[in-house]
Design a protein around this motif. Structure first.
Motif, PDB file in Angstrom:
ATOM      1  N   TYR A  75       0.814  -1.227   0.000  1.00 36.55           N
ATOM      2  CA  TYR A  75       0.000   0.000   0.000  1.00 36.55           C
ATOM      3  C   TYR A  75       0.844   1.273   0.000  1.00 36.55           C
ATOM      4  O   TYR A  75       0.642   2.179   0.791  1.00 36.55           O
ATOM      5  N   GLY A  76       1.791   1.341  -0.918  1.00 38.85           N
ATOM      6  CA  GLY A  76       2.565   2.563  -1.086  1.00 38.85           C
ATOM      7  C   GLY A  76       3.711   2.743  -0.113  1.00 38.85           C
ATOM      8  O   GLY A  76       4.247   3.836   0.002  1.00 38.85           O
ATOM      9  N   LYS A  77       4.106   1.696   0.562  1.00 35.42           N
ATOM     10  CA  LYS A  77       5.248   1.747   1.484  1.00 35.42           C
ATOM     11  C   LYS A  77       6.353   0.847   0.957  1.00 35.42           C
ATOM     12  O   LYS A  77       6.100  -0.135   0.260  1.00 35.42           O
ATOM     13  N   THR A  78       7.595   1.176   1.301  1.00 38.74           N
ATOM     14  CA  THR A  78       8.703   0.293   0.957  1.00 38.74           C
ATOM     15  C   THR A  78       8.820  -0.779   2.038  1.00 38.74           C
ATOM     16  O   THR A  78       8.306  -0.600   3.155  1.00 38.74           O
ATOM     17  N   PRO A  79       9.504  -1.880   1.732  1.00 37.19           N
ATOM     18  CA  PRO A  79       9.689  -2.893   2.772  1.00 37.19           C
ATOM     19  C   PRO A  79      10.357  -2.342   4.039  1.00 37.19           C
ATOM     20  O   PRO A  79       9.970  -2.698   5.152  1.00 37.19           O
ATOM     21  N   MET A  80      11.332  -1.453   3.892  1.00 44.71           N
ATOM     22  CA  MET A  80      12.017  -0.908   5.077  1.00 44.71           C
ATOM     23  C   MET A  80      11.094  -0.009   5.897  1.00 44.71           C
ATOM     24  O   MET A  80      11.203   0.039   7.120  1.00 44.71           O
ATOM     25  N   GLU A  81      10.183   0.693   5.251  1.00 44.98           N
ATOM     26  CA  GLU A  81       9.223   1.512   5.999  1.00 44.98           C
ATOM     27  C   GLU A  81       8.325   0.618   6.849  1.00 44.98           C
ATOM     28  O   GLU A  81       8.014   0.962   7.993  1.00 44.98           O
ATOM     29  N   ILE A  82       7.941  -0.532   6.324  1.00 48.27           N
ATOM     30  CA  ILE A  82       7.114  -1.476   7.086  1.00 48.27           C
ATOM     31  C   ILE A  82       7.912  -2.057   8.244  1.00 48.27           C
ATOM     32  O   ILE A  82       7.421  -2.142   9.374  1.00 48.27           O
ATOM     33  N   ILE A  83       9.166  -2.441   7.982  1.00 46.24           N
ATOM     34  CA  ILE A  83      10.017  -3.001   9.050  1.00 46.24           C
ATOM     35  C   ILE A  83      10.223  -1.979  10.161  1.00 46.24           C
ATOM     36  O   ILE A  83      10.245  -2.335  11.342  1.00 46.24           O
ATOM     37  N   LYS A  84      10.336  -0.700   9.801  1.00 41.75           N
ATOM     38  CA  LYS A  84      10.530   0.356  10.809  1.00 41.75           C
ATOM     39  C   LYS A  84       9.245   0.687  11.558  1.00 41.75           C
ATOM     40  O   LYS A  84       9.251   1.506  12.467  1.00 41.75           O
ATOM     41  N   GLY A  85       8.139   0.049  11.173  1.00 42.27           N
ATOM     42  CA  GLY A  85       6.906   0.205  11.927  1.00 42.27           C
ATOM     43  C   GLY A  85       5.936   1.238  11.408  1.00 42.27           C
ATOM     44  O   GLY A  85       4.953   1.552  12.085  1.00 42.27           O
ATOM     45  N   GLU A  86       6.169   1.790  10.228  1.00 41.76           N
ATOM     46  CA  GLU A  86       5.208   2.743   9.671  1.00 41.76           C
ATOM     47  C   GLU A  86       3.895   2.020   9.376  1.00 41.76           C
ATOM     48  O   GLU A  86       3.888   0.901   8.897  1.00 41.76           O
ATOM     49  N   SER A  87       2.820   2.669   9.678  1.00 39.32           N
ATOM     50  CA  SER A  87       1.526   2.021   9.500  1.00 39.32           C
ATOM     51  C   SER A  87       1.030   2.188   8.068  1.00 39.32           C
ATOM     52  O   SER A  87       1.370   3.142   7.379  1.00 39.32           O
ATOM     53  N   ILE A  88       0.223   1.241   7.661  1.00 38.56           N
ATOM     54  CA  ILE A  88      -0.365   1.254   6.331  1.00 38.56           C
ATOM     55  C   ILE A  88      -1.735   1.911   6.420  1.00 38.56           C
ATOM     56  O   ILE A  88      -2.544   1.553   7.258  1.00 38.56           O
ATOM     57  N   ASP A  89      -1.961   2.878   5.561  1.00 38.33           N
ATOM     58  CA  ASP A  89      -3.263   3.529   5.479  1.00 38.33           C
ATOM     59  C   ASP A  89      -3.913   3.087   4.174  1.00 38.33           C
ATOM     60  O   ASP A  89      -3.687   3.668   3.119  1.00 38.33           O
ATOM     61  N   LYS A  90      -4.710   2.016   4.266  1.00 36.39           N
ATOM     62  CA  LYS A  90      -5.318   1.455   3.064  1.00 36.39           C
ATOM     63  C   LYS A  90      -6.253   2.445   2.382  1.00 36.39           C
ATOM     64  O   LYS A  90      -6.365   2.467   1.163  1.00 36.39           O
ATOM     65  N   SER A  91      -6.919   3.280   3.134  1.00 38.34           N
ATOM     66  CA  SER A  91      -7.837   4.250   2.525  1.00 38.34           C
ATOM     67  C   SER A  91      -7.068   5.298   1.736  1.00 38.34           C
ATOM     68  O   SER A  91      -7.512   5.723   0.676  1.00 38.34           O
ATOM     69  N   MET A  92      -5.887   5.710   2.226  1.00 36.19           N
ATOM     70  CA  MET A  92      -5.091   6.694   1.506  1.00 36.19           C
ATOM     71  C   MET A  92      -4.628   6.109   0.168  1.00 36.19           C
ATOM     72  O   MET A  92      -4.673   6.769  -0.862  1.00 36.19           O
ATOM     73  N   PHE A  93      -4.234   4.852   0.188  1.00 33.63           N
ATOM     74  CA  PHE A  93      -3.764   4.214  -1.034  1.00 33.63           C
ATOM     75  C   PHE A  93      -4.906   4.113  -2.039  1.00 33.63           C
ATOM     76  O   PHE A  93      -4.726   4.416  -3.208  1.00 33.63           O
ATOM     77  N   SER A  94      -6.077   3.711  -1.596  1.00 32.85           N
ATOM     78  CA  SER A  94      -7.198   3.598  -2.531  1.00 32.85           C
ATOM     79  C   SER A  94      -7.626   4.977  -3.019  1.00 32.85           C
ATOM     80  O   SER A  94      -8.042   5.137  -4.170  1.00 32.85           O
ATOM     81  N   GLU A  95      -7.511   5.997  -2.171  1.00 28.89           N
ATOM     82  CA  GLU A  95      -7.838   7.364  -2.579  1.00 28.89           C
ATOM     83  C   GLU A  95      -6.840   7.845  -3.633  1.00 28.89           C
ATOM     84  O   GLU A  95      -7.214   8.485  -4.611  1.00 28.89           O
ATOM     85  N   THR A  96      -5.568   7.513  -3.448  1.00 28.09           N
ATOM     86  CA  THR A  96      -4.551   7.876  -4.426  1.00 28.09           C
ATOM     87  C   THR A  96      -4.834   7.227  -5.775  1.00 28.09           C
ATOM     88  O   THR A  96      -4.734   7.870  -6.820  1.00 28.09           O
ATOM     89  N   LEU A  97      -5.209   5.949  -5.757  1.00 26.87           N
ATOM     90  CA  LEU A  97      -5.551   5.256  -6.998  1.00 26.87           C
ATOM     91  C   LEU A  97      -6.782   5.869  -7.652  1.00 26.87           C
ATOM     92  O   LEU A  97      -6.839   6.029  -8.871  1.00 26.87           O
ATOM     93  N   SER A  98      -7.763   6.205  -6.850  1.00 27.23           N
ATOM     94  CA  SER A  98      -8.980   6.815  -7.375  1.00 27.23           C
ATOM     95  C   SER A  98      -8.674   8.157  -8.035  1.00 27.23           C
ATOM     96  O   SER A  98      -9.160   8.443  -9.126  1.00 27.23           O
TER      97      SER A  98
END
Length: 102
Positions: free
Chosen positions: A46-69
């Motif tokens: 959802y628009g994050k790199t693997p390292m951003e996920i490992i560092k604990g950044e949260s995924i905002d699924k609504s932001m990703f779908s809004e970006t696609l829209s």
């Protein structure tokens, strides 16, 4: 997973080129690991790199779908504008690109 990663390495990173020797291949693999982990944004994250996920950044699924829209809406507008007459005014050529026929 390793087969997918190898396919990405060959297609996105190497672009059909081959390594000249083992040292250049290892150097290329190191550069690929940096690219893959820090600069590539896979859809499944959802628009994050693997390292951003490992560092604990949260995924905002609504932001990703809004970006696609928004991208979809922008693409429709670009396509509509393409159908208007766009003139290429380069020094050597004057052509019409994407004009509706009258």
């Amino acid at each position: 997973m390793s087969e997918i990663t190898h396919s990405i390495y060959k297609s996105e990173f190497m672009g059909g080129k081959q390594s000249e020797d083992q040292a250049s291949h290892i150097k290329s693999l190191d550069a690929f690991m940096t690219y893959y982990n820090h600069h590539r944004y896979p859809c499944r994250l959802y628009g994050k790199t693997p390292m951003e996920i490992i560092k604990g950044e949260s995924i905002d699924k609504s932001m990703f779908s809004e970006t696609l829209s928004n991208a979809r809406i922008n693409r429709l507008e670009i396509n509509r504008n393409f159908n208007k007459c766009i003139v290429n005014t380069s020094a050597t050529l004057s052509t019409r690109i994407g004009c509706k026929r009258s």
